[in-house]
Design an enzyme around this catalytic site. Structure first.
Site, PDB file in Angstrom:
ATOM      1  N   TYR A   1     -58.905  40.472 -14.942  1.00  0.00           N
ATOM      2  CA  TYR A   1     -58.457  41.650 -14.198  1.00  0.00           C
ATOM      3  C   TYR A   1     -57.290  42.308 -14.905  1.00  0.00           C
ATOM      4  O   TYR A   1     -56.694  41.742 -15.823  1.00  0.00           O
ATOM      5  CB  TYR A   1     -58.076  41.272 -12.758  1.00  0.00           C
ATOM      6  CG  TYR A   1     -56.755  40.541 -12.628  1.00  0.00           C
ATOM      7  CD1 TYR A   1     -56.612  39.220 -13.041  1.00  0.00           C
ATOM      8  CD2 TYR A   1     -55.627  41.176 -12.112  1.00  0.00           C
ATOM      9  CE1 TYR A   1     -55.404  38.560 -12.927  1.00  0.00           C
ATOM     10  CE2 TYR A   1     -54.408  40.513 -11.992  1.00  0.00           C
ATOM     11  CZ  TYR A   1     -54.310  39.204 -12.409  1.00  0.00           C
ATOM     12  OH  TYR A   1     -53.105  38.551 -12.310  1.00  0.00           O
TER      13      TYR A   1
ATOM     14  N   LYS B   1     -55.865  37.038 -18.895  1.00  0.00           N
ATOM     15  CA  LYS B   1     -55.562  37.505 -17.532  1.00  0.00           C
ATOM     16  C   LYS B   1     -56.768  37.235 -16.631  1.00  0.00           C
ATOM     17  O   LYS B   1     -57.500  38.129 -16.224  1.00  0.00           O
ATOM     18  CB  LYS B   1     -55.167  38.991 -17.538  1.00  0.00           C
ATOM     19  CG  LYS B   1     -54.376  39.369 -16.287  1.00  0.00           C
ATOM     20  CD  LYS B   1     -53.587  40.637 -16.504  1.00  0.00           C
ATOM     21  CE  LYS B   1     -52.949  41.160 -15.238  1.00  0.00           C
ATOM     22  NZ  LYS B   1     -52.064  40.220 -14.549  1.00  0.00           N
TER      23      LYS B   1
ATOM     24  N   GLU C   1     -42.961  31.514 -17.019  1.00  0.00           N
ATOM     25  CA  GLU C   1     -42.948  32.900 -16.528  1.00  0.00           C
ATOM     26  C   GLU C   1     -42.969  32.848 -15.009  1.00  0.00           C
ATOM     27  O   GLU C   1     -42.939  31.760 -14.417  1.00  0.00           O
ATOM     28  CB  GLU C   1     -44.144  33.688 -17.074  1.00  0.00           C
ATOM     29  CG  GLU C   1     -45.485  33.096 -16.675  1.00  0.00           C
ATOM     30  CD  GLU C   1     -46.688  33.810 -17.293  1.00  0.00           C
ATOM     31  OE1 GLU C   1     -46.623  35.021 -17.512  1.00  0.00           O
ATOM     32  OE2 GLU C   1     -47.698  33.124 -17.535  1.00  0.00           O
TER      33      GLU C   1
ATOM     34  N   LEU D   1     -48.659  34.881 -20.103  1.00  0.00           N
ATOM     35  CA  LEU D   1     -49.348  36.152 -20.297  1.00  0.00           C
ATOM     36  C   LEU D   1     -48.434  37.092 -21.090  1.00  0.00           C
ATOM     37  O   LEU D   1     -47.229  37.173 -20.815  1.00  0.00           O
ATOM     38  CB  LEU D   1     -49.641  36.778 -18.921  1.00  0.00           C
ATOM     39  CG  LEU D   1     -50.449  38.062 -18.983  1.00  0.00           C
ATOM     40  CD1 LEU D   1     -51.910  37.750 -19.309  1.00  0.00           C
ATOM     41  CD2 LEU D   1     -50.366  38.817 -17.664  1.00  0.00           C
TER      42      LEU D   1
END
Ligand code: PDD
Length: 287
Positions: free
Chosen positions: A33, A148, A181, A206
């Site tokens: 996505y 992702k 993250e 990411l």
């Protein structure tokens, strides 16, 4: 006004928008996505998001559902039909529909869904004005966080744990005590010398589009950046901390677990970067 979604070639009322029960996204999280912000009607960092979509698809060997220019038309049409001035457009591509069986099925078409929704700018502004708290949780994700993927269960659990701890975002911590993250954001600190510090990109995080764009504007403004990992302890002692994402830009972090960051108020670097970023993004965006 009723919301409209794009589902596999058709624009349908959001309430009726549906995919097949044997969509592999539904059964295996076999899909990817993107989330692209809309600011004053402009799609922000569109090219970088579409580049990353292509990369995620390539890594998983899922075919592109359509060419880039056709996808851009669909994105704009969804934004237009939903009359979004400020908000986001969400795109999801899955491997497609087939009888449930783990290996890649032959001869199926990828499935594409595009939705859009409004976000009140005051909501983003309130986070930026007040800053947010983060809670640290162990990073229990897989080895390909650079893709992702819609497989977001660890992220969901982390965000929920943060919310239950009274925090807005979770910072994921690897087994060596370093922050990877956020559950849906990249993590940054400002060190004592004024350097921006954010983790280098490996398969463990990411490559945020906003992260990339913040690099560009920071470099142009002469703000030094160091790509390296940092521990939770270092973050707690940092001059500033903030998170970045498409819909939040650069949002100040004023508390990590029980520790106030800096003087406990939003830092000036996050604000400066946000201004630089939004000016550049608006200038570079195409209607
Ligand atoms: N999240 N890290 C993770 C794990 C993310 O899910 C995201 C984005 C980011 C920031 O990437 P970008 O700057 O390209 O938005 C970092 C989106 C917004 C989401 O899941 O809703």
């Amino acid at each position: 006004m009723s919301r409209i979604a794009y589902v596999n070639g058709r624009y349908v009322p959001h309430a009726d928008a549906a995919v097949h029960v044997e969509d592999r996204g539904y059964q295996f999280a076999d899909g990817v996505y993107e989330v692209c912000a809309i600011v004053d009607g402009l799609l922000i960092d569109e090219t970088l998001h579409l580049d990353r979509l292509d990369r995620s698809l390539g890594e998983l060997r899922i075919a592109s559902p359509m060419g880039r220019s056709a996808l851009k038309v669909v994105m704009r049409e969804v934004v237009r039909r939903n009359r979004i001035g400020n908000g986001l457009v969400y795109m999801q591509v899955t491997r497609g529909v087939a009888r449930r069986d783990h290996p890649f099925p032959k001869g199926i078409k990828p499935a594409l869904v595009v939705t859009a929704r409004a976000i009140a700018p005051d909501k983003i502004e309130a986070n930026n004005r007040n800053g947010i708290a983060v809670a640290t949780v162990p990073d229990i994700r897989w080895g390909r966080c650079d893709i992702k993927s819609v497989s977001l269960l660890p992220n969901v659990l982390a965000k929920q744990a943060a919310r239950e701890a009274g925090a807005y975002e979770a910072w994921l911590v690897d087994k060596d005590g370093f922050v990877t993250e956020g559950s849906s954001t990249n993590a940054w600190i400002v060190d004592a010398d004024g350097n921006l510090v954010t983790r280098d990109v490996t398969n463990n995080i990411l490559r945020g589009v906003t992260r990339t764009s913040l690099f560009t504007v920071a470099k142009a403004a002469g703000i030094p950046i160091v790509e390296r990992r940092f521990t939770v302890d270092e973050a707690k002692r940092a001059r500033e901390a903030f998170i970045s994402s498409a819909t939040g830009y650069a949002t100040p972090v004023v508390r990590i677990d029980d520790t106030a960051i800096g003087n406990g108020q939003p830092g000036s670097m996050a604000e400066r970067l946000r201004d630089l970023y939004l000016n550049a993004a608006r200038a570079g965006a195409r209607p």
